[in-house]
Design a protein around this motif. Structure first.
Motif, PDB file in Angstrom:
ATOM      1  N   LYS A   1     -43.870  85.217  14.335  1.00 22.22           N
ATOM      2  CA  LYS A   1     -44.102  86.154  15.420  1.00 22.22           C
ATOM      3  C   LYS A   1     -45.569  86.580  15.426  1.00 22.22           C
ATOM      4  N   SER A   2     -46.093  86.851  16.579  1.00 24.91           N
ATOM      5  CA  SER A   2     -47.491  87.255  16.716  1.00 24.91           C
ATOM      6  C   SER A   2     -47.754  88.555  15.955  1.00 24.91           C
ATOM      7  N   GLY A   3     -48.870  88.584  15.217  1.00 24.47           N
ATOM      8  CA  GLY A   3     -49.281  89.796  14.534  1.00 24.47           C
ATOM      9  C   GLY A   3     -48.650  90.027  13.181  1.00 24.47           C
ATOM     10  N   VAL A   4     -47.807  89.113  12.733  1.00 27.79           N
ATOM     11  CA  VAL A   4     -47.170  89.276  11.423  1.00 27.79           C
ATOM     12  C   VAL A   4     -48.231  89.139  10.336  1.00 27.79           C
ATOM     13  N   GLY A   5     -48.217  90.045   9.380  1.00 31.65           N
ATOM     14  CA  GLY A   5     -49.239  90.051   8.339  1.00 31.65           C
ATOM     15  C   GLY A   5     -48.724  89.607   6.997  1.00 31.65           C
ATOM     16  N   TYR A   6     -49.134  90.339   5.935  1.00 29.64           N
ATOM     17  CA  TYR A   6     -48.821  89.955   4.561  1.00 29.64           C
ATOM     18  C   TYR A   6     -47.399  90.299   4.134  1.00 29.64           C
ATOM     19  N   GLU A   7     -46.566  90.788   5.066  1.00 29.79           N
ATOM     20  CA  GLU A   7     -45.195  91.138   4.726  1.00 29.79           C
ATOM     21  C   GLU A   7     -44.192  90.291   5.490  1.00 29.79           C
ATOM     22  N   ALA A   8     -44.603  89.146   5.983  1.00 31.88           N
ATOM     23  CA  ALA A   8     -43.708  88.280   6.745  1.00 31.88           C
ATOM     24  C   ALA A   8     -42.551  87.783   5.883  1.00 31.88           C
ATOM     25  N   THR A   9     -41.376  87.688   6.487  1.00 33.77           N
ATOM     26  CA  THR A   9     -40.188  87.129   5.859  1.00 33.77           C
ATOM     27  C   THR A   9     -39.592  86.110   6.823  1.00 33.77           C
ATOM     28  N   PRO A  10     -38.577  85.351   6.399  1.00 36.12           N
ATOM     29  CA  PRO A  10     -37.951  84.412   7.329  1.00 36.12           C
ATOM     30  C   PRO A  10     -37.441  85.067   8.611  1.00 36.12           C
ATOM     31  N   LYS A  11     -37.170  86.372   8.590  1.00 36.00           N
ATOM     32  CA  LYS A  11     -36.736  87.068   9.800  1.00 36.00           C
ATOM     33  C   LYS A  11     -37.840  87.134  10.852  1.00 36.00           C
ATOM     34  N   ASP A  12     -39.095  86.892  10.425  1.00 29.40           N
ATOM     35  CA  ASP A  12     -40.230  86.959  11.352  1.00 29.40           C
ATOM     36  C   ASP A  12     -40.580  85.591  11.935  1.00 29.40           C
ATOM     37  N   ILE A  13     -39.736  84.607  11.722  1.00 26.03           N
ATOM     38  CA  ILE A  13     -39.979  83.275  12.290  1.00 26.03           C
ATOM     39  C   ILE A  13     -39.578  83.286  13.760  1.00 26.03           C
ATOM     40  N   ALA A  14     -40.524  82.929  14.612  1.00 26.11           N
ATOM     41  CA  ALA A  14     -40.267  82.908  16.055  1.00 26.11           C
ATOM     42  C   ALA A  14     -39.766  81.546  16.519  1.00 26.11           C
ATOM     43  N   SER A  15     -40.189  80.498  15.841  1.00 28.58           N
ATOM     44  CA  SER A  15     -39.791  79.142  16.236  1.00 28.58           C
ATOM     45  C   SER A  15     -39.524  78.317  14.982  1.00 28.58           C
ATOM     46  N   ASN A  16     -38.362  77.656  14.960  1.00 31.85           N
ATOM     47  CA  ASN A  16     -37.942  76.860  13.806  1.00 31.85           C
ATOM     48  C   ASN A  16     -37.246  75.604  14.333  1.00 31.85           C
ATOM     49  N   PRO A  17     -38.023  74.647  14.872  1.00 30.89           N
ATOM     50  CA  PRO A  17     -37.449  73.497  15.585  1.00 30.89           C
ATOM     51  C   PRO A  17     -36.431  72.691  14.775  1.00 30.89           C
ATOM     52  N   LYS A  18     -36.615  72.614  13.459  1.00 32.73           N
ATOM     53  CA  LYS A  18     -35.692  71.817  12.632  1.00 32.73           C
ATOM     54  C   LYS A  18     -34.578  72.665  12.014  1.00 32.73           C
ATOM     55  N   ASN A  19     -34.480  73.935  12.432  1.00 32.86           N
ATOM     56  CA  ASN A  19     -33.455  74.828  11.887  1.00 32.86           C
ATOM     57  C   ASN A  19     -33.462  74.805  10.354  1.00 32.86           C
ATOM     58  N   LEU A  20     -34.665  74.890   9.793  1.00 35.79           N
ATOM     59  CA  LEU A  20     -34.810  74.876   8.348  1.00 35.79           C
ATOM     60  C   LEU A  20     -34.170  76.118   7.744  1.00 35.79           C
ATOM     61  N   GLN A  21     -33.598  75.963   6.553  1.00 42.00           N
ATOM     62  CA  GLN A  21     -32.999  77.071   5.824  1.00 42.00           C
ATOM     63  C   GLN A  21     -33.950  77.475   4.686  1.00 42.00           C
ATOM     64  N   PHE A  22     -33.963  78.756   4.352  1.00 44.43           N
ATOM     65  CA  PHE A  22     -34.907  79.243   3.343  1.00 44.43           C
ATOM     66  C   PHE A  22     -34.158  79.938   2.212  1.00 44.43           C
ATOM     67  N   LYS A  23     -34.515  79.562   0.996  1.00 45.31           N
ATOM     68  CA  LYS A  23     -33.906  80.112  -0.208  1.00 45.31           C
ATOM     69  C   LYS A  23     -34.965  80.880  -0.974  1.00 45.31           C
ATOM     70  N   GLU A  24     -34.777  82.175  -1.153  1.00 48.00           N
ATOM     71  CA  GLU A  24     -35.766  83.029  -1.809  1.00 48.00           C
ATOM     72  C   GLU A  24     -35.467  83.120  -3.304  1.00 48.00           C
ATOM     73  N   LEU A  25     -36.464  82.760  -4.128  1.00 46.85           N
ATOM     74  CA  LEU A  25     -36.301  82.745  -5.569  1.00 46.85           C
ATOM     75  C   LEU A  25     -37.489  83.407  -6.248  1.00 46.85           C
ATOM     76  N   GLU A  26     -37.287  83.902  -7.465  1.00 48.18           N
ATOM     77  CA  GLU A  26     -38.410  84.389  -8.256  1.00 48.18           C
ATOM     78  C   GLU A  26     -39.412  83.244  -8.407  1.00 48.18           C
ATOM     79  N   ALA A  27     -40.689  83.557  -8.296  1.00 44.00           N
ATOM     80  CA  ALA A  27     -41.721  82.515  -8.267  1.00 44.00           C
ATOM     81  C   ALA A  27     -41.644  81.570  -9.455  1.00 44.00           C
ATOM     82  N   ALA A  28     -41.350  82.112 -10.644  1.00 45.35           N
ATOM     83  CA  ALA A  28     -41.302  81.281 -11.851  1.00 45.35           C
ATOM     84  C   ALA A  28     -40.171  80.262 -11.817  1.00 45.35           C
ATOM     85  N   GLN A  29     -39.143  80.509 -10.993  1.00 45.02           N
ATOM     86  CA  GLN A  29     -37.993  79.609 -10.931  1.00 45.02           C
ATOM     87  C   GLN A  29     -38.190  78.452  -9.946  1.00 45.02           C
TER      88      GLN A  29
END
Length: 276
Positions: free
Chosen positions: A164-192
């Motif tokens: 989405k326009s104007g999204v800054g350093y707190e963007a999450t998958p909820k802020d995706i405006a366009s996802n042509p391939k309907n990609l799924q996102f899995k959130e994990l601790e960085a070390a994992q």
């Protein structure tokens, strides 16, 4: 969260661990200029860079340096805030800003002590190019606020999604405006994230954790961040008020020395980039 710490000197093992957790901050006000400086860091590359300084530069400069290594992104800041260590070296400014905001801490970057950038990269065991990702493919992301936004912006830069326009350093998958391939996102601790590559189609991995898993942003990443005008340089940080501690200033000078720049270039071959 269970954290793993590796202490690199016998002096630290015998003494510094007895400090305990306090709310009053570090003991720098009472530490002399010749007292050991204890620094928390993630192992790669920060711990390696600090160890190079300790072994090759610190003694000649009159600095006794002790290094404590942690495998997560939380303990190094809480250890500084609570006075367990004098400084840390593992983070970039957007992450620190978010950490201070969320935890009520007052940790600050040491001036002129930004050392390096670890390019964030997209890795996969199944595809050679991002365009080869199939519809509905799953991409793993770091789950801390700023690095997740950073990962999403990397995917946007490479045409995978649009935020989405104007999204800054707190963007999450909820802020995706366009996802042509309907990609799924899995959130994990960085070390994992490196260990997740067998379970997902791709993962966006922080540079230090990629290196620990023998992945090179320069060679193995499908795409990686550009260092140009990048706000994610890693720096030396302390509790507010300790910026002018002479030991901290001395370490800042050593970390941004020509010797450290050469060490970074020789050891990491583009997987870590000097920021000075």
């Amino acid at each position: 969260m269970r954290n793993t710490a590796k202490i690199t000197t016998a002096v630290l093992a015998a003494g510094a661990l007895t400090l305990g957790l306090t709310a009053c901050g570090s003991d720098n006000d009472n530490a002399g200029a010749d007292a050991p400086l204890t620094v928390a860091a993630t192992p790669t590359p920060q711990g390696e860079i600090l160890t190079y300084v300790k072994d090759n530069l610190a003694t000649k400069a009159g600095l006794e340096l002790e290094v404590r290594e942690f495998t997560d992104y939380v303990t190094p800041d809480t250890a500084v805030q609570q006075g367990e260590v004098d400084a840390n070296y593992f983070q970039h400014q957007p992450y620190l800003d978010d950490f201070n905001k969320e935890n009520g801490t007052d940790i600050v970057a040491v001036p002129d002590a930004t050392v390096h950038l670890e390019p964030l990269g997209v890795y996969s065991h199944g595809v050679k190019k991002l365009t080869d990702l199939k519809k509905g493919a799953t991409i793993a992301l770091p789950n801390d606020t700023t690095n997740e936004a950073r990962a999403l912006k990397l995917l946007e830069t490479n045409g995978v999604i649009k935020l989405k326009s104007g999204v800054g350093y707190e963007a999450t998958p909820k802020d995706i405006a366009s996802n042509p391939k309907n990609l799924q996102f899995k959130e994990l601790e960085a070390a994992q994230l490196p260990r997740s590559l067998g379970d997902v189609d791709a993962a966006v991995i922080n540079g230090n954790y990629a290196l620990e898993a023998d992945l090179s942003p320069a060679e193995d990443a499908l795409v990686a961040e550009s260092p140009k005008d990048n706000p994610y340089g890693n720096f030396l940080a302390v509790k507010k008020g300790d910026e002018d501690d002479p030991r901290v200033r001395k370490l800042a000078e050593l970390l941004t020395s020509p010797e450290v720049k050469k060490f970074i270039q020789d050891k990491y071959d583009g997987a870590v980039v000097a920021a000075f």
